[in-house]
Structures are given as C-alpha cells and as structure tokens.
Motif scaffolding. Structure first.
Motif, short mmCIF file in Angstrom:
data_model
loop_
_atom_site.label_atom_id
_atom_site.label_comp_id
_atom_site.label_asym_id
_atom_site.label_seq_id
_atom_site.Cartn_x
_atom_site.Cartn_y
_atom_site.Cartn_z
N ASP A 117 1.30 -1.86 0.22
CA ASP A 117 0.16 0.10 -0.13
C ASP A 117 1.14 0.98 -0.05
O ASP A 117 0.42 2.32 0.84
CB ASP A 117 -0.95 -0.02 1.37
CG ASP A 117 -2.05 -1.44 1.37
OD1 ASP A 117 -1.78 -1.89 0.04
OD2 ASP A 117 -2.31 -1.84 2.47
N ASP A 121 3.24 1.48 -5.41
CA ASP A 121 2.41 -0.29 -5.54
C ASP A 121 3.17 -0.94 -6.13
O ASP A 121 2.21 -0.63 -6.95
CB ASP A 121 1.22 -0.04 -4.69
CG ASP A 121 1.14 -1.96 -4.16
OD1 ASP A 121 2.28 -2.61 -4.57
OD2 ASP A 121 0.59 -2.10 -3.26
N ARG A 189 -7.18 -0.97 1.80
CA ARG A 189 -7.14 0.62 0.71
C ARG A 189 -8.67 1.56 1.10
O ARG A 189 -9.80 0.33 1.39
CB ARG A 189 -7.26 -0.10 -0.36
CG ARG A 189 -5.41 0.01 -0.49
CD ARG A 189 -5.24 -0.40 -2.64
NE ARG A 189 -3.60 0.26 -2.03
CZ ARG A 189 -3.17 0.84 -2.44
NH1 ARG A 189 -3.53 2.40 -3.01
NH2 ARG A 189 -1.67 0.66 -2.42
#
Length: 281
Positions: A117, A121, A189
């Motif tokens: 993350d 990435d 996320r």
C-alpha cells in the motif's frame, strides 16, 4: 538438530551481517521500495515486519528499540506516524517481495522488496494494467478495433467496484486470477483507491491504443528519410522498412492471454534487451 539458526550467513561476520540488514531495513523505510538479491530481501522483510509492529505499539519501550535499530533518525517519525496509521487495521504482512530477474554478471536472483500500500505500489500498478488489458479484450469481442480506438473504454472504476463483490467462481469481465489480485490489493485500501485503479487502467488502455498509431507515424517518418537518402544515392525504387518496437516486460498487447502473476514477475516498463543495427537507443 540445528538450534538458533534464524538468518542466513551471507558469508559475512555477524557484525557485518547485522549492519547490512539494518541498512537494508532503513533504506526500505526511507524509500518504501528497494531492489536487492532474493535471499537478502527475504531476511530484510522478516526484520521490517518486526520493526513496523514496534511502530504500531507506539510506546516508549518500542520507540527505544526502534531507535536502536534504525540507522537514520529522520526515518523514526515516519515509522510511528505514517506506517502506524497505514497498517493500523492490517494484522501483518506489511512487506511484499516480487521476483524480477537475474543480475548480469553473477546471475544472482534479483527481487523488489516493497511495503504494501505504498504510493508506488508495484502490485497495484500491474493489477491495474491487467484490468485495463482485460477490459480492452472484452470490448474487442463486441466491437471492431477502429470502433474501440474511436470510443475507448469507459467507466473502468465502475467495473472495478463491481468485480470486488464477485466471488472466485462468478462470471464477470475479469479473469478469476485478476479479480483475486484486485481484491487482495483493495482489501485494506480505502474507496479512493477505486478511482486510482480506474485511472491507471484507463491510462494503460490509452497507451495500448496509441502505440500502433505512434509506430505507424514513426515508420512513415523513417521511411521518408530513407527514401530521400535512397533518391540521392540513385535508388528511387526503395520501399523502406522500420523495425517493430520490442514489447516491454510486464506489458501484454490486446488479445494476449497471460496470467496476472506473469506480469507481476516482469520488470515494470523495463525495455527488453535486443541487438541489431535498427535497435533504438
């Protein structure tokens, strides 16, 4: 029976080895991505996981332990603020290792070690490319290539949101492997990552569609120069030729079916090595 064998020796003394691993962990926290050999990446990842856990504890004892390990003091605030907030809901698995290629010279396996993350990435980038490629392939099944070039592929973020709610055996616009990688990337996320993946997938689709047009323009430009040179040499019947641009590692053209893991293992955007008098610099 072997006891207490925790890390590899790396043909170094214990002091040299410990300092090397501390330096690698510090560089990983500073840049959030490092490129090293595969054995070093594995041992660095083990230590980095423990140090990030200290940052999540965020007490005086953990701060002193991290301070004694990290070589650069400016990295410490990043550990106890940025990383602690980013991985607050993640129980573990803060690092990811990508096997890339072998090093030129000694043929040592090279790997990319990164924090999950992070803003750059690698897995997110390659998953977005896989999503864009498969959305383009899906549209090419129902529309002509010229129609796809004119209209493009719209609403990639909506398709990504829809695929996140599907199971492994459900039918959708993405392959099960790509859908599974997408769900892994998006698990911890926020919803803002949907827009990011959709934008990256759309940008990659535009790159794929623009590549043949750019190659055709370059070919016409090169052929015109070669024809002009041939005319000056007294050969007006020269047809002209231009080398086909080599495919880059990690890039799949429309219609190609390769697993997403194959793309992840490739070097991101690194040009292939090829020789010839027409090779581009």
């Amino acid at each position: 029976m072997k006891h207490g064998v925790a890390f590899r020796k790396f043909s170094r003394t214990s002091s040299h080895r410990n300092l090397m691993l501390r330096n690698l962990v510090t560089s990983l926290f500073e840049h959030e991505q490092i490129r090293t050999t595969l054995p070093k990446a594995k041992d660095t990842a083990r230590l980095a996981e423990k140090i990030i856990t200290l940052g999540k504890k965020n007490n005086e004892t953990s701060y002193r332990q991290a301070q004694a390990f990290i070589l650069k003091p400016p990295v410490l605030p990043k550990l106890f603020t940025t990383f602690a907030e980013r991985y607050a809901n993640r129980p573990g698995g803060y690092t990811r290792i990508h096997r890339l290629d072998n090093r030129f010279g000694d043929n040592a396996p090279i790997a990319l070690l990164e924090l999950v993350d992070n803003p750059r990435d690698f897995k997110l980038e390659m998953t977005a490319r896989a999503v864009g490629r498969e959305l383009l392939n899906e549209k090419l099944r129902w529309d002509s290539p010229r129609g796809v070039v004119n209209s493009g592929v719209q609403n990639a973020d909506i398709v990504v949101a829809k695929e996140l709610n599907l199971g492994g055996l459900d039918s959708g616009e993405l392959r099960p492997t790509t859908r599974r990688n997408l769900q892994k990337v998006m698990k911890y996320r926020g919803r803002e990552a949907l827009t990011e993946i959709g934008a990256k997938a759309s940008a990659y689709i535009e790159t794929i569609l623009a590549k043949p047009v750019a190659e055709a323009k370059m070919q016409l430009r090169a052929d015109s120069k070669e024809k002009e040179k041939a005319r000056k040499r007294g050969n007006p019947n020269f047809v002209g030729s231009f080398p086909v641009l080599p495919a880059r590692a990690g890039v799949a053209l429309p219609g190609e079916t390769r697993p997403a893991m194959r793309l992840v293992q490739g070097a991101l955007g690194r040009p292939a090595r090829w020789k010839g008098r027409h090779a581009l610099a």
